[in-house]
Scaffold this motif. Structure first.
Motif, PDB file in Angstrom:
ATOM      1  N   UNK A 121       1.208  -1.139  -0.271  1.00 55.75           N
ATOM      2  CA  UNK A 121      -0.165   0.045   0.416  1.00 55.75           C
ATOM      3  C   UNK A 121       1.196   0.662   0.346  1.00 55.75           C
ATOM      4  N   UNK A 122       0.572   2.254  -0.392  1.00 54.64           N
ATOM      5  CA  UNK A 122       0.565   3.545  -0.633  1.00 54.64           C
ATOM      6  C   UNK A 122       0.563   4.242  -1.949  1.00 54.64           C
ATOM      7  N   UNK A 123       1.386   5.469  -2.402  1.00 50.29           N
ATOM      8  CA  UNK A 123       0.905   6.595  -3.384  1.00 50.29           C
ATOM      9  C   UNK A 123       1.725   7.397  -3.154  1.00 50.29           C
ATOM     10  N   UNK A 124       2.321   8.544  -4.383  1.00 46.94           N
ATOM     11  CA  UNK A 124       3.247   9.524  -4.154  1.00 46.94           C
ATOM     12  C   UNK A 124       2.318   9.803  -3.103  1.00 46.94           C
ATOM     13  N   UNK A 125       3.358  11.253  -3.034  1.00 42.35           N
ATOM     14  CA  UNK A 125       3.479  12.097  -2.498  1.00 42.35           C
ATOM     15  C   UNK A 125       2.372  12.923  -2.788  1.00 42.35           C
ATOM     16  N   UNK A 126       1.748  13.992  -1.461  1.00 42.95           N
ATOM     17  CA  UNK A 126       0.494  14.735  -1.899  1.00 42.95           C
ATOM     18  C   UNK A 126       1.227  16.106  -1.494  1.00 42.95           C
ATOM     19  N   UNK A 127       0.993  17.287  -2.846  1.00 43.67           N
ATOM     20  CA  UNK A 127       1.719  18.644  -2.408  1.00 43.67           C
ATOM     21  C   UNK A 127       0.746  19.169  -1.586  1.00 43.67           C
ATOM     22  N   UNK A 128       1.584  19.701  -0.399  1.00 47.62           N
ATOM     23  CA  UNK A 128       0.986  21.348   0.470  1.00 47.62           C
ATOM     24  C   UNK A 128       0.004  22.899  -0.615  1.00 47.62           C
TER      25      UNK A 128
ATOM     26  N   UNK B 289       8.102  34.067   1.740  1.00 45.65           N
ATOM     27  CA  UNK B 289       8.830  34.577   0.500  1.00 45.65           C
ATOM     28  C   UNK B 289       9.677  35.950   1.329  1.00 45.65           C
ATOM     29  N   UNK B 290      10.767  35.448   0.689  1.00 46.61           N
ATOM     30  CA  UNK B 290      10.813  37.035   1.578  1.00 46.61           C
ATOM     31  C   UNK B 290      12.002  38.568   0.157  1.00 46.61           C
ATOM     32  N   UNK B 291      12.522  38.752   0.112  1.00 41.37           N
ATOM     33  CA  UNK B 291      12.853  40.111  -0.608  1.00 41.37           C
ATOM     34  C   UNK B 291      13.403  39.071  -1.749  1.00 41.37           C
ATOM     35  N   UNK B 292      14.579  38.350  -1.331  1.00 38.24           N
ATOM     36  CA  UNK B 292      15.468  37.690  -2.349  1.00 38.24           C
ATOM     37  C   UNK B 292      15.510  36.388  -1.797  1.00 38.24           C
ATOM     38  N   UNK B 293      14.745  35.769  -1.464  1.00 40.72           N
ATOM     39  CA  UNK B 293      15.204  34.646  -0.912  1.00 40.72           C
ATOM     40  C   UNK B 293      13.704  33.627  -0.716  1.00 40.72           C
ATOM     41  N   UNK B 294      13.218  32.179  -0.792  1.00 37.45           N
ATOM     42  CA  UNK B 294      11.971  32.081  -0.543  1.00 37.45           C
ATOM     43  C   UNK B 294      12.018  30.454   0.436  1.00 37.45           C
ATOM     44  N   UNK B 295      11.380  30.571   1.871  1.00 37.10           N
ATOM     45  CA  UNK B 295      11.548  29.453   1.979  1.00 37.10           C
ATOM     46  C   UNK B 295      10.637  28.629   1.966  1.00 37.10           C
ATOM     47  N   UNK B 296      11.012  26.974   1.729  1.00 32.62           N
ATOM     48  CA  UNK B 296       9.850  25.919   1.391  1.00 32.62           C
ATOM     49  C   UNK B 296       9.934  25.144   2.401  1.00 32.62           C
ATOM     50  N   UNK B 297       8.944  25.599   3.004  1.00 35.05           N
ATOM     51  CA  UNK B 297       8.328  23.792   4.206  1.00 35.05           C
ATOM     52  C   UNK B 297       7.824  22.503   3.346  1.00 35.05           C
ATOM     53  N   UNK B 298       9.419  21.365   3.679  1.00 39.75           N
ATOM     54  CA  UNK B 298       9.330  20.151   3.099  1.00 39.75           C
ATOM     55  C   UNK B 298       7.995  19.537   4.401  1.00 39.75           C
ATOM     56  N   UNK B 299       8.405  19.921   5.105  1.00 38.22           N
ATOM     57  CA  UNK B 299       7.899  19.106   6.349  1.00 38.22           C
ATOM     58  C   UNK B 299       6.064  19.335   5.511  1.00 38.22           C
ATOM     59  N   UNK B 300       5.322  20.040   5.513  1.00 41.71           N
ATOM     60  CA  UNK B 300       4.138  20.180   4.672  1.00 41.71           C
ATOM     61  C   UNK B 300       3.807  19.447   3.987  1.00 41.71           C
ATOM     62  N   UNK B 301       4.661  18.752   2.994  1.00 45.59           N
ATOM     63  CA  UNK B 301       4.287  17.422   2.078  1.00 45.59           C
ATOM     64  C   UNK B 301       3.928  16.558   2.772  1.00 45.59           C
ATOM     65  N   UNK B 302       2.218  15.829   2.025  1.00 49.61           N
ATOM     66  CA  UNK B 302       2.285  14.241   3.220  1.00 49.61           C
ATOM     67  C   UNK B 302       2.749  13.208   2.021  1.00 49.61           C
ATOM     68  N   UNK B 303       3.319  12.462   2.441  1.00 46.92           N
ATOM     69  CA  UNK B 303       4.011  11.370   1.818  1.00 46.92           C
ATOM     70  C   UNK B 303       3.319   9.783   1.557  1.00 46.92           C
ATOM     71  N   UNK B 304       2.337  10.069   1.351  1.00 50.31           N
ATOM     72  CA  UNK B 304       1.248   8.648   1.052  1.00 50.31           C
ATOM     73  C   UNK B 304       1.487   8.200   1.268  1.00 50.31           C
ATOM     74  N   UNK B 305       1.872   7.777   2.581  1.00 49.92           N
ATOM     75  CA  UNK B 305       1.883   6.078   3.271  1.00 49.92           C
ATOM     76  C   UNK B 305       3.212   5.828   3.215  1.00 49.92           C
ATOM     77  N   UNK B 306       4.112   6.230   2.026  1.00 52.79           N
ATOM     78  CA  UNK B 306       5.496   5.957   1.422  1.00 52.79           C
ATOM     79  C   UNK B 306       6.377   6.807   2.346  1.00 52.79           C
ATOM     80  N   UNK B 307       7.830   6.480   2.992  1.00 50.09           N
ATOM     81  CA  UNK B 307       8.559   7.812   3.365  1.00 50.09           C
ATOM     82  C   UNK B 307       9.352   8.373   2.194  1.00 50.09           C
ATOM     83  N   UNK B 308       8.847   9.945   2.357  1.00 50.65           N
ATOM     84  CA  UNK B 308      10.007  10.419   0.625  1.00 50.65           C
ATOM     85  C   UNK B 308      11.053  10.750   1.360  1.00 50.65           C
ATOM     86  N   UNK B 309      11.557   9.800  -0.253  1.00 55.91           N
ATOM     87  CA  UNK B 309      12.965   9.602  -0.353  1.00 55.91           C
ATOM     88  C   UNK B 309      14.013  10.796  -0.316  1.00 55.91           C
TER      89      UNK B 309
END
Length: 1995
Positions: free
Chosen positions: A1490-1497, A1505-1525
């Motif tokens: 069982x398991x599926x591909x990750x789900x985007x947040x 977002x900042x003026x010269x950068x953007x911070x990506x919160x990787x922990x907001x992705x749902x793994x679909x039941x399979x750990x994200x590699x």
């Protein structure tokens, strides 16, 4: 000679065997009879001291003196016996020798395992001497108590005991039988110490005499004292203070526990003093009275203790007081208890290199010291716990723990044994130096012995060499356990030469040998690795030179040949030695140069790095600290390499483990030790230790704490008669001894003290601090101050009052008194003096008589302490009562008067004009105006305050008092986030005013001030369950939003790993959480921390807990077995690795069984053991056994170890199973037999015995073990013969078989010599069925199979001798075969059963179930299998993976494959196997985990977002039941084609990732791809960076594609220019808004009248200062970057500035300024229904959709009004009313068709910069039909949006934004972000019907019926408590922070009606006309678009 050489090895092996057998029973010595601490004996009797010990081998017991010298026999005085007895003989006095008869002895026991010594034995011989006791006279004052003492010579004082006393009349006074006190209640009593105590002495007692009777403890002799004692009684002539004999202070008494004793306090005085005993509390100057009971009694001044206890020890104080004075005596009592000690564990076996620990536990009092000994020698350790980090061979032996004091000592013994064998390696064969020619091959040999077996490694020039190229290293085992190693070099080269070394090493030691192997050739210097050496040490390096011959080897540095100073030496062999290495001169590059005789040269460099060890700069001692001071020591390491560690110890203990010490590091080289509030216990030695890679150093200093003074006798108030002598005691102690001084107050108040003058001869201060005033006078009366000062701490002082009895006296001669008008008044005058005192009153000189009552006043007089008091009471004061009143007091000694001026006054009025100047979370600043003071100065203001919920007269009310001159106050110590009510009271001397009006204030929130409470951590499997309770209410400081729960491994230096648990309602939250995925059976530290909107509070105390025990993850190691006998085997092993136990090993399970049936569980036995070895008995003889071991814990069994195989020894065989003897002819007999059922070994031969009947000696014939028949020939016809057979093994001959008797004859019937048998044959092997027949004539042979005649074939044929041979046995060949032999004289038959063992049939594999990380299958064997199965082999592989196998036991019919790939297809098949082998494979089972591909947040959670950068919160992705590699992140500027890769290997353990180097104010596309085993998901996001000032940017213009180039190019050149386009559009929009406002204004005036508009208009003008009214009235201060609520005069816009791609495929522009909540937009269908034509399609590149919309931003970034925008005209807070009706909504007009489709979005936009949590992802897939209808912007008819609002008094949205779990689309996507967190609200309602559109103001028509379908939405999911979800609360009240949108949709909903009552906070914004407006305000639903007063409208 040969026999002798063979005997010695056998004898050695035999000795070794017995030694090994005996080693298991070895034990070190332990005392079983230990002599006592003290032995006294008389010279006339002598004594015997016994000492005995046990052990294996039996220990030898000897005696030594205390200094370690051995003790031997001394003729006539001392004898030492071999059994450990020490005897002292009787001796004459002249033979006394101190070194023998007054000596300390010790008993010593030792054997091969160790040595132990006994405690000290103090032996004392007492020579009989004459002695006499005496009683001295005692002087005593009549009425006091006396104590008579029996004086004894010092040489017998401890040997003689007083038993009784006898007076002159013969009366005897005895001690009680138990050693206590006799006659406690009588006049005479004998104390436990032997004194005679006499109470209440009278003159008659002086006429008596007393003698004491004694007894000698050793000889038993009793005597009366030689002299009689008398009491010298004196009559007192005057009063006298108590006196204490000199030397009584500081006496020390010793008592043994449970023994009686007495403490004396010998004070005398007149009157007879009173004695009181006190005991000081340990470590302080506080004392408490001694509690008297049956055990502790007081007789006069003597404290008698019947049974002493250890807790009675301490310092005692006896106070002796009478009416004249007092004295005190300090006494120290020490109660001793017998010492004892024990060590745990008493014995332990530890393997080499493992840790060991002993703990010493002791009892008794006092304990002066503790130390450890090993094998009778001190080891310099004085802590109760002895730890050995890594056990070596020298650590084996006996350990003893000794505890001692001044009277005795005690010891305990423990033994440390070594596990395994410890024979260090030794080289028995080595190689020699040699010179070789190039190209030849050579080998070097080294052989070594040792136990455990050593390993041999080879080195060339100190570099380890392994097998490579031309070098080969081989190892082999030689005889007697010798390890042989060869280094073979093939075709050796010149450069191969050098210094060769072999090294043999094991865990118990190492040995090595080296020699040079030179190869002829040119010189060569091999490369040398960098070398590190510590400064100050010696560098030794040998140059690795090859080649031969070498002429010279030199070393150079910096082109200079060494040596160049005396520290450097260079040897001819190339060795360089540098002593005392220094960095400055010796660090650098050295060059080794080798030269040959022919002038050739080679060189190589050596880099030398000099490391400098640390050195500490001396720091001074602290010797001037006082008790309570703070101390600090600074350790500065001025020299040494970094990094380094600096630590502190106190008396050898690490201070980091003590809470009272704090260490602080300053940089890398400085550490400061801080000690707060030092006490005497902190005095001692402190050591700073510094360590780096080069070494360690330490420096110690001392700290001395001085003790401030404390009271021994604290003075108290005294009264003295006039002209008498006054003595006042004042005593104190301290360190140093304090100086005592007396001072007297200069006035009548206890202040302004001055030293007593030395010129006054009447005043004297004694050395002990006693103040003496001779002939005291009235001038001496007053306050006195006694001071004790030793310059340590504050001066100790006490103030007393000395009263001198004299005439009456008024302390105050004149005073003023005020009274409130109309109230009663009482005038009081108090006179001090001796009674009787008479007091009289007068008013303005006119007497007032108490005997003449008046209706207006009364007079009352009463006695007081030290005088009298009189009250003049006025019932109701009036102005005429203001007068002068005189009070006259008189007594026999004289008179005095005082005057009182009475002033009638009033109370002040109420303070007014109260204002709140400032407030915070814990303080409020108020101001007010002073009221009328009532003719009396206001001396104070009382600010009363309480919580709003409490009552004014409750205990919770608090107050602040300030001086009357102040009119501003700060009320401190308030609780944050709490509503308070405050009022002010003015007070003058008359009284307080009435309270002012009440002011209600709400304090601001603060982070929680207290940690969570009741934190409990319980173990779980690989986890912990943490429960807690919230912090106490007074520490919450606001509403708790959640908790941080942190954990880490105990004693770890890592920081805590925190998890966040958020929720919206504290009351309904269950405070517990499970921490999972932890290590098994590891101790963790857990902390919990609460947080609210302002931050987090303190952490709770660290709670430690172990996770639950798991099963061991590794099996036991080093499984070995050794055969002991033919039926027993000893198995041993070592425990699993320490890191793999996962718990406490509770024991081991040993599985063993014959190897031939190892796979058959029924043949496997199991034995348990708690040690690492066991003995297996009852085994089969000469049978090979498999042995495997597993360890088990509380969690279960661990894995099995590998199998160890051993075979039991051989034994004599059993008898042959059967025997036949058949006559073959007249002179021969055929004997046949079967082999023994249990051969018990290898059959060497068979012996056939036969004996003629009547013969005594049998004949014998031996045959080979392969022969099982024998023909005996040459026999006599008709003679009977008896036959039997014996089998032989190497162990001897077994028992005989049964005996058979047969007779030879000529006519022999057919008989078969073979036996019936069952033959088991493996599949496809050959089989032979024997049939050996005899008979005369020769019989015929026939075979039958299963009862039918047998027909031979190609595989089966009958052999000539009659046997049946079968080739390639098949499954079908099994059955019963019979052989029939027959002749004319008879026939015989023999049967054979053939059993065929074949591999099993394929099993069946069935799927039971699967998860994302496991697959469970069932294995079903074939029912046709006839041979027992041994197990299954399961084969599986994932898609694109390799095949893997796993063994499954035969009993396990189901099996779970753990940790297969998640979400992946797998193939599985199985094979079964038995004793024959594996069978065929089963069918392949294909399944998927069982398991599926990750789900985007959603973008608002993923992007920041900042003026010269953007911070990506990787922990907001749902793994679909399979750990994200991993993640792949790419980005590009908007409209560019090339993607830039930011990272292609982001691991999920990183919670966030920063994309840097972006351009400010620029639109970007971002593409993120998440990969797991189930696949990958790609999400695209559109976002805009902030500008340089943190502001937002406008939406991008959509670039046309190829299809739109024509119309784009035809546009005017100025049209795409924003500098022209935006101002033009803004002007048009402003004009449009003005028209809308005018319409609203006119419509409101026409419908509601001018008065109503006037009421509204008074709020439309901006105040003089914006926000001032709102902030001051509500006490609201906006935090930084906080958007203020809409207020009059402010700019508020709901214009969106982002384009968003919605689930339907439309593009969504989203920017950082977008709010959390989106408002629904009109669909294309609604637009068309309103205007009759659809809007113009958007430019190319933007897909058309019902949800497509745009926004416009001005050229300067200001937001402009857009179509369908929502506004607040007034910004009032009526939405706070949860019951209020929803007003009709009005919107701006839609754009005209000619506006190129520029349709405006209408979300409520923040005007300040926000982070990018609102950005939305581009959904690559369209949603389902039912979801697309309800998605945001999708235009579903059933979608009603519910906005949320922020509480303006909160700023938690700055840090606690939430996101929707439905942000990706679906029916609840528009409703999901509904709430949120504390302080927000939402509006919610059912889906409106079409009629709901009629409630609109008319600008919008109802939607078409197609949009109002009745298809229901799927039910929403249940709400979750986490703040990460949006559906956590359903509230209906809203605030004015947001604007309404499409309220017409909700107008008919009953949930949103208004009741006309505004919120409390809004009430202050309304003027006095509010109530009238409320009365005229209509209720219910607004009709026809009419406006409601004080309501919000949509324009």
């Amino acid at each position: 000679m040969g026999q002798t050489s063979l005997e010695w090895p056998l004898l050695g092996l035999l000795c070794l065997f017995f030694f090994a057998a005996a080693d298991t029973g070895l034990q070190g010595p332990v005392f079983v009879l230990e002599p006592p601490n003290k032995i006294d004996f008389s010279n006339s009797t002598g004594t015997v001291v016994e000492c005995a010990a046990r052990g294996s081998p039996p220990p030898r017991v000897t005696w030594v003196r205390g200094d370690g010298q051995p003790v031997d026999d001394v003729t006539g005085l001392r004898q030492v016996f071999s059994n450990g007895t020490l005897r002292f003989l009787a001796f004459r006095a002249e033979d006394y020798r101190q070194e023998i008869h007054a000596q300390v002895y010790r008993c010593l026991a030792n054997n091969s395992e160790g040595s132990v010594v006994s405690r000290d034995v103090h032996v004392r011989a007492v020579v009989a001497q004459q002695y006499s006791a005496s009683v001295n006279p005692v002087y005593v004052v009549a009425g006091n108590a006396a104590v008579l003492r029996c004086e004894l010579p010092s040489h017998v004082a401890d040997l003689v005991t007083v038993t009784s006393w006898v007076d002159g009349d013969g009366a005897v006074f005895f001690r009680s039988a138990g050693g206590g006190v006799s006659g406690d209640d009588g006049k005479y009593l004998v104390l436990p110490s032997g004194e005679l105590h006499i109470r209440d002495v009278t003159p008659e007692d002086g006429l008596k005499s007393f003698r004491c009777r004694t007894v000698h403890r050793l000889t038993g002799e009793t005597r009366l004292s030689a002299t009689e004692g008398r009491l010298v009684v004196s009559e007192p002539v005057s009063s006298g203070a108590p006196r204490v004999p000199a030397g009584a202070q500081g006496a020390t008494f010793y008592l043994r526990a449970a023994a009686p004793g007495a403490l004396h306090c010998r004070g005398q005085g007149y009157p007879a003093p009173v004695f009181r005993w006190f005991k000081f509390e340990e470590g302080s100057s506080r004392r408490r009275p001694v509690q008297l009971d049956d055990r502790v009694r007081q007789v006069a001044g003597t404290l008698i203790i019947r049974e002493a206890r250890v807790q009675d020890s301490g310092k005692y104080l006896c106070q002796v007081n009478n009416t004249v004075g007092g004295e005190s005596v300090e006494t120290v009592l020490t109660v001793t208890a017998p010492l004892s000690s024990s060590i745990t564990p008493p014995s332990q076996v530890v393997d080499f290199g493992k840790p060991a620990q002993f703990t010493c536990t002791y009892k008794g009092n006092p304990v002066k010291a503790l130390y450890w000994m090993k094998d009778g020698v001190k080891i310099g350790h004085d802590e109760p716990t002895l730890s050995i980090r890594a056990v070596t061979k020298s650590d084996k032996g006996m350990y003893q723990c000794f505890v001692i004091n001044d009277q005795e000592s005690a010891q305990a013994t423990a033994e440390l044994r070594l596990g395994g064998k410890f024979d260090p390696p030794a080289l028995v064969e080595t190689f020699e130096a040699r010179q070789l020619e190039p190209g030849i091959s050579t080998h070097l040999k080294c052989a070594a012995t040792g136990d455990p077996t050593p390993e041999i490694t080879w080195f060339i020039d100190d570099t380890e060499t392994t097998s490579r190229d031309r070098f080969q290293v081989s190892h082999s085992r030689g005889p007697a356990g010798t390890v042989v190693s060869f280094l073979n070099v093939t075709s050796i080269l010149t450069n191969d030469g050098g210094l060769f070394k072999c090294r043999a090493a094991s865990k118990v030691g190492a040995a090595e040998h080296q020699a040079r192997i030179d190869v002829r050739g040119l010189p060569h210097v091999k490369p040398m690795k960098k070398m590190s050496v510590v400064a100050g040490e010696t560098l030794i390096k040998t140059c690795p030179v090859a080649g031969y011959p070498i002429d010279t080897i030199t070393w150079e540095m910096n082109a200079r040949v060494l040596p160049r100073d005396a520290r450097q030496k260079v040897f001819p062999n190339g060795t360089l030695i540098i002593t005392n290495v220094q960095r400055q001169s010796d660090q650098g590059t050295y060059t080794c140069v080798a030269r040959s005789t022919h002038g050739y040269m080679a060189r190589a460099n050596l880099e030398v790095l000099v490391m400098v060890p640390p050195e500490i700069f001396p720091f001074p001692a602290l010797d001037a600290l006082s008790d309570g001071d703070d101390a600090s020591l600074q350790c500065y390491v001025y020299k040494g390499d970094t990094p380094m560690t600096i630590s502190w110890t106190f008396h050898g203990r690490d201070v980091s483990m003590e809470r009272e010490f704090t260490t602080q590091a300053f940089g890398d080289r400085t550490s400061m030790l801080l000690v707060k509030s030092v006490s005497h216990g902190h005095s001692g030695t402190y050591t700073c230790r510094a360590r780096n890679a080069a070494g360690a150093t330490q420096l110690s200093t001392s700290l001395v704490v001085r003790v401030p003074p404390r009271w021994i006798i604290e003075p108290t108030d005294k009264e003295f008669a006039l002209s008498s002598t006054a003595e006042i005691q004042c005593k104190a102690d301290g360190f140093p001894k304090p100086r005592m001084a007396w001072k007297k107050a200069a006035g009548s108040r206890p202040e302004d003290y001055r030293a007593l003058g030395h010129s006054d001869s009447s005043i004297q201060v004694r050395d002990d601090g006693t103040l003496v005033i001779n002939s005291i006078q009235k001038r001496d009366e007053g306050y006195y101050l006694c001071e004790a000062d030793n310059q340590i701490g504050p001066t100790l002082s006490a103030v007393i009052y000395v009263n001198v009895q004299a005439p009456p006296h008024f302390e105050i001669k004149l005073r003023n008194q005020t009274a409130r008008l109309g109230d009663p008044a009482v005038l009081v005058c108090e006179a001090r003096g001796e009674q009787p005192i008479t007091i009289k009153w007068s008013r303005n000189g006119a007497p007032l008589s108490a005997r003449e009552p008046s209706p207006r006043y009364t007079i009352r007089q009463q006695k007081t302490e030290g005088g009298a008091s009189s009250d003049l009471s006025l019932q109701e004061t009036s102005r005429r009562d203001s007068a002068t009143y005189t009070c006259v007091a008189s007594n026999p000694f004289g008179q005095d008067n005082t005057t009182i001026n009475l002033i009638v006054q009033e109370k002040p009025e109420v303070p007014f004009a109260i204002k709140v100047l400032n407030k915070s979370g814990r303080s409020v600043e108020l101001s007010w105006s002073a009221p009328y003071n009532g003719n009396s100065d206001i001396f104070q203001y009382i600010i009363q305050y309480k919580k709003a919920k409490d009552e004014w007269d409750s205990k919770e009310m608090e107050r602040v008092v300030i001086p009357g001159k102040m009119e501003i106050v700060s009320v401190m110590d308030l609780r944050p986030a709490t509503a308070y009510q405050m009022r002010i009271i003015a007070e003058n001397e008359v009284g307080p005013s009435e309270p002012s009006e009440v002011v209600t204030i709400v304090t601001s929130e603060e982070p929680p001030a207290g940690p969570p409470t009741a934190v409990v951590v319980e173990p779980l499997e690989r986890g912990l369950l943490v429960t807690w309770k919230p912090p106490s209410d007074e520490l919450l400081n606001g509403e708790v939003l959640g908790y941080y729960v942190g954990h880490r491994l105990s004693n770890s230096k890592n920081s805590f790993s925190f998890q966040t648990f958020e929720f919206a309602n504290e009351a309904t939250r269950k405070h517990q959480v499970s921490i999972t995925k932890l290590e098994e059976f590891r101790e963790y530290e857990v902390v919990v921390q609460a947080f609210n909107s302002q931050g987090s509070g303190p952490q709770s105390e660290e709670q430690r807990q172990f996770t639950a025990e798991g099963v061991p993850s590794a099996p036991p190691q080093e499984i070995t077995c050794r055969t002991l006998t033919s039926d027993s085997i000893r198995a041993s092993w070592t425990p699993p690795p320490a890191g793999a136990t996962n718990g406490v090993i509770r024991g081991y399970k040993v599985m063993y069984g014959p190897s031939s049936t190892w796979y058959d569980d029924s043949t496997i036995d199991m034995a348990k053991s708690t040690s690492t070895e066991t003995l297996l008995t009852g085994l089969k003889k000469y049978t090979e056994y498999n042995i495997t071991v597993l360890a088990y814990t509380g969690g279960g069994d661990g894995p099995r170890s590998r199998s160890a195989i051993c075979r039991t020894e051989e034994d004599v065989p059993e008898a042959p199973a059967a025997i036949k003897a058949l006559a073959m002819s007249s002179d021969s007999i055929l004997v046949s037999w079967r082999q023994p059922e249990n051969p018990n070994g290898i059959i060497k031969r068979y012996t056939v015995y036969f004996m003629e009947e009547g013969s005594r000696e049998p004949q014998m014939h031996r045959v080979t073990p392969f022969q099982q028949s024998y023909r005996a020939s040459g026999l006599k016809k008709t003679q009977n013969y008896q036959f039997w057979v014996n089998a032989d093994t190497s162990m001897g001959e077994g028992p005989p078989s049964n005996k058979v008797t047969v007779t030879p004859r000529s006519q022999v019937p057919a008989r078969i010599a073979s036996f019936d048998d069952e033959l088991t044959v493996n599949f496809q092997q050959d089989a032979k069925l024997p049939c050996l027949a005899v008979g005369l004539p020769q019989p015929t042979i026939a075979w039958h199979r299963d009862g039918k005649p047998f027909q031979p074939n190609d595989r089966m044929r009958i052999m000539p001798e009659g046997s049946l041979q079968i080739r390639g046995v098949q499954r079908g060949d099994r059955g019963e075969y019979s052989c029939i032999a027959k002749n004319q004289f008879g026939q015989d038959t023999v049967s054979h059963k053939l059993v065929v063992q074949a591999p099993p049939y394929p099993p069946e594999v069935l799927l039971i179930g699967s998860s994302n990380n496991s697959i469970e299958v069932r294995l079903k064997p074939d029912p046709n299998d006839s041979v027992p199965l041994f197990g299954f082999t399961l084969h599986y592989k994932a898609a694109f993976g390799e095949w893997e196998t796993v063994q499954v036991p035969k009993k396990a019919r189901s099996f779970t494959l753990e940790s297969p790939w998640c979400g992946t297809k797998h193939q599985i098949y199985a094979t079964a196997f038995n004793g024959v082998g594996p069978g065929e494979q089963s069918a392949v089972l294909t399944t998927r985990t069982k398991g599926q591909a990750p789900t985007m947040p959603p973008a608002d959670r993923f992007l920041r977002i900042q003026a010269k950068s953007v911070e990506l919160h990787l922990n907001t992705w749902k793994n679909g039941g399979c750990p994200i590699l991993y993640f792949v992140v790419e980005y590009r500027k908007r409209f560019e084609t090339e993607w830039t890769t930011a990272s292609n290997a982001l691991t999920p353990d990183k919670s966030s990732f920063m994309v840097m180097d972006l351009e400010p104010a620029t639109w970007y596309d971002l593409r993120a791809t998440a990969h797991n085993n189930a696949g990958s998901t790609q999400a695209e996001y559109l976002f805009a960076t902030l500008d340089e000032e943190g502001g937002t940017v406008g939406p991008p213009l959509v670039r046309p594609g190829a299809d739109g180039d024509d119309w784009w190019d035809q546009l005017p050149a100025w049209l795409p220019d924003l500098n022209v386009l935006v101002p033009t559009a803004c002007g048009l929009l402003v004009l449009l808004v003005g028209l809308c406002v005018l319409c609203v204004y006119l419509g409101s005036r026409n419908r509601n009248g001018a008065q109503r508009f006037k009421d509204d208009a008074q709020y439309t003008q901006p105040p003089p200062h914006q926000n001032r009214l709102y902030n001051e009235e509500l006490g609201y201060i906006a935090p930084p970057n906080r958007k203020l609520p809409p207020i009059p005069g402010s700019t508020y816009s709901t214009l969106g500035s982002q384009v968003k791609r919605m689930p339907g495929g439309a593009l969504s522009v989203y920017g950082p300024a977008n709010p959390r909540h989106q408002y629904e937009e009109l669909t294309q269908q609604q637009y068309q229904a309103t205007y009759g034509a659809p809007p113009r399609p958007p430019p190319h590149g933007v897909p058309t959709s019902p949800s497509t919309y745009y926004s416009v931003v001005g050229p300067n970034g200001e937001e402009e009004i857009a179509p369908y925008a929502t506004f607040h005209l007034l910004g009032f807070r009526e939405e706070m009313d949860p019951s209020g009706e929803t007003p009709a909504g009005c919107q701006t007009m839609a754009p005209r068709p000619g506006q190129h489709g520029r349709q405006m979005s209408a979300p409520a936009v923040r005007t300040l910069p926000r982070n990018t949590r609102y950005s939305q992802p581009v959904n690559p897939l369209p949603p389902p039909a039912h979801q697309a209808r309800a998605s945001l912007g999708g235009g579903g008819g059933g979608s009603v949006f519910s906005p949320t609002y922020d509480d303006p008094a909160r700023s938690d949205d700055e840090a606690n934004y939430n996101s929707s779990q439905y942000s990706g689309g679906g029916p609840y996507a528009a409703l999901d972000d509904s709430s949120s967190r504390t302080g927000t609200a939402r509006r919610n309602g059912p889906e409106p019907a079409a009629a709901g559109w009629a409630a609109d103001c008319g600008s919008l028509p109802p939607p078409p019926p197609s949009l109002l379908t009745d298809e229901p939405l799927p039910p929403p999911p249940p709400p979750r408590a986490s703040l990460d979800d949006s559906n956590t609360s359903q509230q209906t009240d809203t605030s004015a922070m947001e604007c309404d949108r499409d309220q017409a949709l909700l107008a008919d909903s009953p949930q949103f009606g208004k009741d006309g009552r505004p919120a409390d906070e809004t009430r202050k914004l309304l003027d006095s006309d509010k109530e009238s407006n409320e009365a005229r305000r209509p209720h219910g639903t607004t009709q026809n678009g009419a406006l409601v007063p004080y309501d919000t409208v949509n324009v």
